[in-house]
Design a protein around this motif. Structure first.
Motif, PDB file in Angstrom:
ATOM      1  N   MET A   1     127.257  34.261 -19.419  1.00  0.00           N
ATOM      2  CA  MET A   1     128.382  33.438 -18.973  1.00  0.00           C
ATOM      3  C   MET A   1     129.681  34.226 -19.135  1.00  0.00           C
ATOM      4  O   MET A   1     129.984  34.720 -20.223  1.00  0.00           O
ATOM      5  CB  MET A   1     128.449  32.144 -19.792  1.00  0.00           C
ATOM      6  N   ASP A   2     130.467  34.358 -18.052  1.00  0.00           N
ATOM      7  CA  ASP A   2     131.720  35.098 -18.149  1.00  0.00           C
ATOM      8  C   ASP A   2     132.799  34.232 -18.797  1.00  0.00           C
ATOM      9  O   ASP A   2     132.598  33.042 -19.076  1.00  0.00           O
ATOM     10  CB  ASP A   2     132.157  35.606 -16.776  1.00  0.00           C
ATOM     11  N   GLU A   3     133.965  34.855 -19.055  1.00  0.00           N
ATOM     12  CA  GLU A   3     135.029  34.160 -19.788  1.00  0.00           C
ATOM     13  C   GLU A   3     135.511  32.919 -19.043  1.00  0.00           C
ATOM     14  O   GLU A   3     135.764  31.880 -19.649  1.00  0.00           O
ATOM     15  CB  GLU A   3     136.199  35.110 -20.038  1.00  0.00           C
ATOM     16  N   LYS A   4     135.661  33.036 -17.727  1.00  0.00           N
ATOM     17  CA  LYS A   4     136.172  31.906 -16.949  1.00  0.00           C
ATOM     18  C   LYS A   4     135.213  30.733 -17.005  1.00  0.00           C
ATOM     19  O   LYS A   4     135.617  29.576 -17.187  1.00  0.00           O
ATOM     20  CB  LYS A   4     136.414  32.338 -15.496  1.00  0.00           C
ATOM     21  N   GLU A   5     133.922  31.006 -16.844  1.00  0.00           N
ATOM     22  CA  GLU A   5     132.941  29.930 -16.875  1.00  0.00           C
ATOM     23  C   GLU A   5     132.846  29.335 -18.274  1.00  0.00           C
ATOM     24  O   GLU A   5     132.669  28.126 -18.437  1.00  0.00           O
ATOM     25  CB  GLU A   5     131.572  30.453 -16.428  1.00  0.00           C
ATOM     26  N   ALA A   6     132.980  30.176 -19.303  1.00  0.00           N
ATOM     27  CA  ALA A   6     132.962  29.671 -20.671  1.00  0.00           C
ATOM     28  C   ALA A   6     134.146  28.745 -20.926  1.00  0.00           C
ATOM     29  O   ALA A   6     134.014  27.712 -21.597  1.00  0.00           O
ATOM     30  CB  ALA A   6     132.975  30.836 -21.655  1.00  0.00           C
ATOM     31  N   ALA A   7     135.316  29.097 -20.367  1.00  0.00           N
ATOM     32  CA  ALA A   7     136.495  28.256 -20.532  1.00  0.00           C
ATOM     33  C   ALA A   7     136.307  26.918 -19.825  1.00  0.00           C
ATOM     34  O   ALA A   7     136.686  25.868 -20.343  1.00  0.00           O
ATOM     35  CB  ALA A   7     137.726  28.977 -19.989  1.00  0.00           C
ATOM     36  N   ARG A   8     135.706  26.945 -18.647  1.00  0.00           N
ATOM     37  CA  ARG A   8     135.440  25.696 -17.929  1.00  0.00           C
ATOM     38  C   ARG A   8     134.451  24.823 -18.688  1.00  0.00           C
ATOM     39  O   ARG A   8     134.619  23.601 -18.770  1.00  0.00           O
ATOM     40  CB  ARG A   8     134.909  26.014 -16.529  1.00  0.00           C
ATOM     41  N   THR A   9     133.436  25.443 -19.242  1.00  0.00           N
ATOM     42  CA  THR A   9     132.443  24.688 -20.010  1.00  0.00           C
ATOM     43  C   THR A   9     133.080  24.020 -21.213  1.00  0.00           C
ATOM     44  O   THR A   9     132.782  22.865 -21.541  1.00  0.00           O
ATOM     45  CB  THR A   9     131.306  25.620 -20.465  1.00  0.00           C
ATOM     46  N   ALA A  10     133.987  24.737 -21.882  1.00  0.00           N
ATOM     47  CA  ALA A  10     134.661  24.177 -23.052  1.00  0.00           C
ATOM     48  C   ALA A  10     135.485  22.950 -22.679  1.00  0.00           C
ATOM     49  O   ALA A  10     135.477  21.935 -23.391  1.00  0.00           O
ATOM     50  CB  ALA A  10     135.543  25.237 -23.705  1.00  0.00           C
ATOM     51  N   VAL A  11     136.207  23.001 -21.559  1.00  0.00           N
ATOM     52  CA  VAL A  11     136.988  21.847 -21.102  1.00  0.00           C
ATOM     53  C   VAL A  11     136.067  20.680 -20.778  1.00  0.00           C
ATOM     54  O   VAL A  11     136.308  19.532 -21.178  1.00  0.00           O
ATOM     55  CB  VAL A  11     137.842  22.219 -19.875  1.00  0.00           C
ATOM     56  N   GLU A  13     132.959  19.979 -21.751  1.00  0.00           N
ATOM     57  CA  GLU A  13     132.281  19.388 -22.897  1.00  0.00           C
ATOM     58  C   GLU A  13     133.242  18.594 -23.764  1.00  0.00           C
ATOM     59  O   GLU A  13     132.891  17.520 -24.274  1.00  0.00           O
ATOM     60  CB  GLU A  13     131.602  20.480 -23.722  1.00  0.00           C
ATOM     61  N   PHE A  14     134.468  19.099 -23.923  1.00  0.00           N
ATOM     62  CA  PHE A  14     135.430  18.381 -24.756  1.00  0.00           C
ATOM     63  C   PHE A  14     135.825  17.058 -24.117  1.00  0.00           C
ATOM     64  O   PHE A  14     135.775  16.006 -24.771  1.00  0.00           O
ATOM     65  CB  PHE A  14     136.665  19.247 -24.995  1.00  0.00           C
ATOM     66  N   LEU A  15     136.210  17.074 -22.853  1.00  0.00           N
ATOM     67  CA  LEU A  15     136.655  15.847 -22.205  1.00  0.00           C
ATOM     68  C   LEU A  15     135.528  14.828 -22.067  1.00  0.00           C
ATOM     69  O   LEU A  15     135.743  13.625 -22.213  1.00  0.00           O
ATOM     70  CB  LEU A  15     137.269  16.152 -20.845  1.00  0.00           C
ATOM     71  N   SER A  16     134.333  15.294 -21.796  1.00  0.00           N
ATOM     72  CA  SER A  16     133.221  14.342 -21.650  1.00  0.00           C
ATOM     73  C   SER A  16     132.888  13.671 -22.984  1.00  0.00           C
ATOM     74  O   SER A  16     132.597  12.464 -23.026  1.00  0.00           O
ATOM     75  CB  SER A  16     131.983  15.036 -21.077  1.00  0.00           C
ATOM     76  N   THR A  17     132.961  14.409 -24.092  1.00  0.00           N
ATOM     77  CA  THR A  17     132.712  13.779 -25.391  1.00  0.00           C
ATOM     78  C   THR A  17     133.844  12.835 -25.767  1.00  0.00           C
ATOM     79  O   THR A  17     133.609  11.822 -26.442  1.00  0.00           O
ATOM     80  CB  THR A  17     132.524  14.834 -26.495  1.00  0.00           C
ATOM     81  N   ARG A  18     135.071  13.120 -25.345  1.00  0.00           N
ATOM     82  CA  ARG A  18     136.166  12.184 -25.610  1.00  0.00           C
ATOM     83  C   ARG A  18     135.976  10.903 -24.783  1.00  0.00           C
ATOM     84  O   ARG A  18     136.266   9.803 -25.270  1.00  0.00           O
ATOM     85  CB  ARG A  18     137.525  12.804 -25.277  1.00  0.00           C
ATOM     86  N   ARG A  19     135.500  11.026 -23.549  1.00  0.00           N
ATOM     87  CA  ARG A  19     135.233   9.825 -22.735  1.00  0.00           C
ATOM     88  C   ARG A  19     134.174   8.949 -23.392  1.00  0.00           C
ATOM     89  O   ARG A  19     134.244   7.718 -23.354  1.00  0.00           O
ATOM     90  CB  ARG A  19     134.747  10.222 -21.337  1.00  0.00           C
TER      91      ARG A  19
END
Length: 297
Positions: A1-11, A13-19
């Motif tokens: 996983m490249d840096e850009k895709e890792a950054a997207r995954t982090a966003v 996962e965080f927002l979905s767990t907050r929902r």
């Protein structure tokens, strides 16, 4: 996983767990008769409450929205009931989506303590004090700090709080009566640090090791909870004085960044303060360990 895709995954996962934490009833939406497939709010419901289109919010949660305005992020944060730590974490995750942020990312924190901090640490001879970095490695302790954390500091060198808590759980539960809370806080601090330094190889290796060998860590890591170092209380179980709850202050070492000096600060006149004084007399090299006096005959 490249840096850009890792950054997207982090966003994502965080927002979905907050929902997942927020129910329709929490935000004044009527409960529907249909069976819901999500634990909390749907993406469309977040969009409605935040005043954006469903398509835009979906792109935002997937890390594909271009430069969301502060107003939009504020609205989403309000709907998802983010606290200050979570909002700051979200800002860092969104910033990491830009090439400029990744290019100018700050280097990981130093793992050595400056001579000046060592002098300061050694001068605090009446209170336990410990220096941690943001990965929760123990970088330095004074004599009282070493005595307080003795069972943890004897495990490995260098010492890491998260490794001790999750990979030597039996000993950690013996030292920390409130193990569950300490474990939650530890993972939340590491999750925050991962948002600040997602490419720190030592942090990546630590999280990988903990995820591989500890189911309790994996469960907490998946929750995506975040927390920064701050003042509080911590309970210890010590062979000298039993269970003791100590207040502490966290002092950020600004000259280095990412290092925190934790000083335990029981108030004079309290039983906690008396216990620390007993610990100080026990650890003093010129004084023998206290022993129970024999009854006079």
């Amino acid at each position: 996983m490249d840096e850009k895709e890792a950054a997207r995954t982090a966003v994502r996962e965080f927002l979905s767990t907050r929902r997942d934490r927020v129910s329709p009833a929490d935000v004044g939406l009527p409960e529907t008769g249909t069976r819901r497939r999500v634990k909390g709010l749907r993406r469309e419901e977040v969009a409605l409450l935040a005043g954006v289109s469903p398509q835009y919010y979906i792109r935002l949660e997937r890390g594909k929205a271009t430069g969301p305005s502060p107003g939009v992020v504020d609205a989403v944060a309000t709907v998802l009931r983010l606290d200050d730590d979570e909002r700051a974490h979200l800002d860092r995750l969104l910033a990491a989506l830009t090439p400029e942020a990744r290019k100018h990312r700050k280097p990981p924190v130093k793992d050595t303590v400056s001579p000046g901090i060592r002098v300061l640490l050694d001068s605090i001879d009446h209170l336990p004090a410990v220096v941690f970095n943001s990965r929760l490695d123990v970088l330095a302790v004074n004599d009282l700090g070493r005595a307080l954390y003795a069972s943890m500091l004897d495990v490995e060198n260098p010492q890491n709080t998260a490794r001790f808590i999750f990979l030597d759980e039996h000993a950690a539960r013996a030292l920390f009566p409130e193990w569950e809370r300490i474990a939650d806080d530890t993972v939340s601090i590491l999750r925050t640090e991962a948002g600040r330094h997602p490419d720190d190889p030592q942090l990546i290796a630590l999280i990988g090791t903990l995820s591989t060998h500890s189911r309790t860590f994996r469960t907490r890591w998946a929750a995506n909870d975040v927390k920064t170092h701050r003042a509080g209380t911590k309970a210890f179980r010590h062979p000298l004085f039993g269970e003791l709850v100590l207040p502490y202050e966290n002092l950020t070492i600004d000259a280095v960044g990412g290092q925190v000096l934790t000083v335990f600060t029981p108030q004079p006149g309290t039983s906690e303060h008396d216990a620390i004084q007993l610990l100080a007399s026990w650890t003093a090299p010129s004084n023998p360990a206290p022993t129970q006096s024999s009854p006079k005959t």
